[in-house]
Design a protein around this motif. Structure first.
Motif, PDB file in Angstrom:
ATOM      1  N   PRO A 216      24.437  36.349 -21.470  1.00 30.62           N
ATOM      2  CA  PRO A 216      24.770  37.600 -20.808  1.00 30.62           C
ATOM      3  C   PRO A 216      25.727  38.448 -21.626  1.00 30.62           C
ATOM      4  CG  PRO A 216      26.042  35.813 -19.901  1.00 30.62           C
ATOM      5  CD  PRO A 216      25.071  35.198 -20.855  1.00 30.62           C
TER       6      PRO A 216
ATOM      7  N   VAL B 246      29.018  40.786 -22.088  1.00 29.95           N
ATOM      8  CA  VAL B 246      30.368  40.835 -21.529  1.00 29.95           C
ATOM      9  C   VAL B 246      30.992  42.144 -21.989  1.00 29.95           C
ATOM     10  CG1 VAL B 246      32.611  39.740 -21.489  1.00 29.95           C
ATOM     11  CG2 VAL B 246      30.554  38.340 -21.629  1.00 29.95           C
ATOM     12  N   THR B 247      31.366  42.988 -21.085  1.00 31.93           N
ATOM     13  CA  THR B 247      31.900  44.283 -21.452  1.00 31.93           C
ATOM     14  C   THR B 247      33.200  44.552 -20.724  1.00 31.93           C
ATOM     15  OG1 THR B 247      29.651  45.073 -21.700  1.00 31.93           O
ATOM     16  CG2 THR B 247      31.377  46.738 -21.625  1.00 31.93           C
ATOM     17  N   LEU B 248      34.204  45.001 -21.461  1.00 25.30           N
ATOM     18  CA  LEU B 248      35.476  45.376 -20.854  1.00 25.30           C
ATOM     19  C   LEU B 248      35.576  46.884 -20.911  1.00 25.30           C
ATOM     20  CD1 LEU B 248      35.841  42.504 -22.257  1.00 25.30           C
ATOM     21  CD2 LEU B 248      38.246  42.958 -22.021  1.00 25.30           C
TER      22      LEU B 248
ATOM     23  N   ARG C  51      22.847  39.974 -26.111  1.00 25.42           N
ATOM     24  CA  ARG C  51      24.081  39.221 -26.185  1.00 25.42           C
ATOM     25  C   ARG C  51      25.115  40.068 -26.893  1.00 25.42           C
ATOM     26  NH1 ARG C  51      25.742  34.437 -25.538  1.00 25.42           N
ATOM     27  NH2 ARG C  51      27.669  33.897 -26.554  1.00 25.42           N
ATOM     28  N   ALA C  52      26.111  40.516 -26.151  1.00 26.01           N
ATOM     29  CA  ALA C  52      27.131  41.362 -26.750  1.00 26.01           C
ATOM     30  C   ALA C  52      28.491  40.927 -26.267  1.00 26.01           C
ATOM     31  CB  ALA C  52      26.891  42.823 -26.385  1.00 26.01           C
ATOM     32  N   ASN C  53      29.477  41.111 -27.106  1.00 25.85           N
ATOM     33  CA  ASN C  53      30.856  40.803 -26.746  1.00 25.85           C
ATOM     34  C   ASN C  53      31.691  42.035 -27.031  1.00 25.85           C
ATOM     35  OD1 ASN C  53      29.843  38.227 -28.645  1.00 25.85           O
ATOM     36  ND2 ASN C  53      30.293  37.759 -26.532  1.00 25.85           N
ATOM     37  N   THR C  54      32.411  42.491 -26.043  1.00 22.76           N
ATOM     38  CA  THR C  54      33.211  43.687 -26.212  1.00 22.76           C
ATOM     39  C   THR C  54      34.587  43.466 -25.632  1.00 22.76           C
ATOM     40  OG1 THR C  54      31.217  45.001 -25.935  1.00 22.76           O
ATOM     41  CG2 THR C  54      33.308  46.171 -25.784  1.00 22.76           C
ATOM     42  N   ALA C  55      35.599  43.950 -26.312  1.00 24.78           N
ATOM     43  CA  ALA C  55      36.962  43.895 -25.779  1.00 24.78           C
ATOM     44  C   ALA C  55      37.636  45.232 -26.044  1.00 24.78           C
ATOM     45  CB  ALA C  55      37.753  42.773 -26.443  1.00 24.78           C
TER      46      ALA C  55
END
Lengths: 84, 464
Positions: A6, A8-10, A26-30
């Protein structure tokens, strides 16, 4: 290639509720935004279910965040071994 | 249950799963007149909030350790979410790794360690994000028994394997490219791969090829099974491949690996992993490539693995896997930045920037393609070094970071060894490493070669 986790987004830094979403990629964001510091933290713990991990958490909360840490006694929602 | 497993499997030392008495916490009770800024509900009951905001821990969307255990027994790591209880906003989330766990108890401990990591990050920076949307698994005694039986069987097999083979044993593969590389093809197919031969009692891993004054060489972690420790060695390359044996060039009293190397300011620099020494040191070649002198301590008192530096927008950025307390070494990404390579290095204010067993740990140097940065990442969902993800960095600045994993490479059936670990390229020379069988005896070695045919120990092989 399989891309199956999944996203994940901030997006913002407030405590407002957000709808639960899923993304096919599939992504990762901060992303960071400033907010008021947390000075006092209360832990709700079940005295019958305490683990060393809870001790580690309280120790690090006090040491690394500088917050005053107190406890509230509660009872765990489910215990291991209960019928599922 | 966990205590029973601990006794049966003889797991030593204090564990995060150990039961403790409430008096050990040494905490005062929260008084009615207190107004805590944050209430962390570790029971998952969501009701006991006399004042303030309440967060709770979810495992695959459900509160309580039963959901955590259910995920582990289902053979997967749960998504940990820190939920703002009343509104349902997710303030932090991550998927921990249990690549150093061989029991439920150890995997349980890996999860608890990252729960602490995420709760601390919420206290520092409570930023809402969407939930992962998984569903929790129920726990049944039958599945507990089945899992334990399987775990015991796996443990026996692992011990037998370790009696017969050096484990782990990696090997470095290389190829010269005139066409597209792995970043473009996103497959191991194409130009045939070759193996840098090793003597069996040593292995070469974490290859970093480098071209200096027209000459190519590959720096590797040079592990000696007899010493249980590695040094950094260099393999010289000519037009046809390796032109000499691996020669040690850097040794410290502690284990060294992942010899990240870069040219800057007219010098050649190396930043090898030295997490065993809880620090990170910058070395300068003097002269290249045989002698390396320590130039600066970049990070101290931190367990940091696979540090990878890239220069972008007037700033050096370092990606590294950091181990926060206990748990895995492979699931937590931290970023550091500096104006000067020698430092001082500052932690990104969002650290840990990511907790994800599939996309956190670096797997080689950052590359630039069409103006965009890409980083290879270790995908440890099926275990340490079982895949390499190709992730595009879509944002990198002092306020945020974003990446998107476009593809995951896994070892195909005809690839020698089951694992992939580190991917790098310099000039025409592309390198990747993978696990291999390394029998402890010559007789067994001959049997393995006969049994495995072309899967094992060829001087050159093609995949696909």
């Amino acid at each position: 290639m399989p891309v199956d986790a999944p996203a994940v987004t901030l997006e913002s830094r407030t405590f407002e509720a957000k709808a639960r979403t899923q993304s096919p990629s599939r992504a990762n964001t901060a992303t960071l935004r400033a907010g008021p510091p947390i000075r006092q933290v209360a832990l709700v713990v079940d005295p019958a279910q305490l683990r060393l991990a809870h001790y580690e958490l309280t120790r690090r909360l006090a040491a690394e965040s500088g917050a005053c840490v107190t406890t509230i006694r509660g009872r765990s929602v489910a215990r291991i071994g209960a019928r599922g | 249950l966990l205590e029973l497993e601990r006794a049966v499997r003889r797991l030593p030392g204090a564990r995060l799963t150990d039961r403790i008495d409430v008096r050990l916490l040494l905490l005062a009770d929260c008084r009615p007149q207190d107004r805590p800024d944050l209430i962390i509900d570790l029971c998952g009951q969501q009701a006991a909030s006399p004042s303030g905001r309440t967060v709770r821990v979810l495992y695959d969307g459900a509160p309580g350790e039963t959901a955590l255990l259910g995920a582990l027994l289902a053979g997967r790591m749960p998504v940990i979410e820190i939920e703002e209880a009343e509104a349902g906003a997710i303030l932090a989330s991550g998927i921990p790794c249990a690549d150093n766990a061989s029991t439920i108890l150890e995997a349980f401990e890996c999860v608890l360690a990252r729960v602490t990591t995420l709760l601390l990050s919420v206290v520092r920076n409570p930023t809402p994000r969407p939930a992962a949307g998984r569903s929790a698994h129920p726990v049944r005694m039958r599945s507990l028994a089945a899992f334990e039986a399987k775990a015991v069987a796996h443990s026996i097999v692992r011990r037998l394997y370790a009696l017969c083979f050096h484990t782990p044993h990696w090997r470095t593969c290389w190829r010269f490219l005139d066409g597209p590389d792995l970043w473009q093809t996103r497959t191991l197919d194409g130009t045939a791969w070759n193996v840098i031969p090793d003597p069996g009692f040593r292995f070469y891993a974490d290859p970093f090829p480098f071209v200096h004054q027209g000459r190519s060489c590959v720096f590797v972690e040079d592990w000696d099974h007899r010493r249980n420790k590695a040094v950094i060695s260099v393999v010289p390359f000519g037009d046809a491949g390796p032109s000499g044996p691996a020669e040690p060039v850097l040794e410290e009293p502690w284990h060294l690996s992942y010899p990240f190397i870069l040219a800057h300011d007219g010098e050649v620099w190396m930043i090898p992993e030295s997490s065993a020494n809880r620090g990170l040191t910058l070395y300068r070649a003097d002269p290249f490539p045989t002698r390396w002198v320590p130039e600066a301590a970049l990070l101290t008192d931190i367990e940091v693995s696979d540090a990878t530096v890239v220069y972008r927008d007037g700033c050096f950025w370092m990606f590294a896997a950091t181990r926060d307390g206990r748990g895995s070494w492979s699931d937590t990404l931290s970023i550091f930045h500096a104006r000067d390579l020698r430092g001082p290095w500052q932690p990104h204010q969002g650290n840990p920037i990511l907790v994800d067993q599939a996309a956190a740990r670096p797997a080689g140097a950052v590359v630039e393609r069409d103006g965009k940065l890409w980083r290879p990442v270790q995908d440890c969902r099926a275990g340490y070094g079982t895949g390499i993800g190709l992730a595009e960095i879509t944002r990198l600045d002092h306020e945020g970071f974003a990446q998107k994993v476009h593809a995951v490479l896994r070892a195909p059936p005809d690839w020698p060894g089951r694992r992939l670990h580190t991917l790098n390229r310099a000039g025409r020379l592309e390198c990747i490493d993978g696990a291999a069988y390394s029998p402890r005896s010559r007789a067994l070695s001959r049997r393995v070669q006969t049994w495995s045919g072309r899967r094992e120990l060829p001087a050159s092989f093609a995949s696909g």
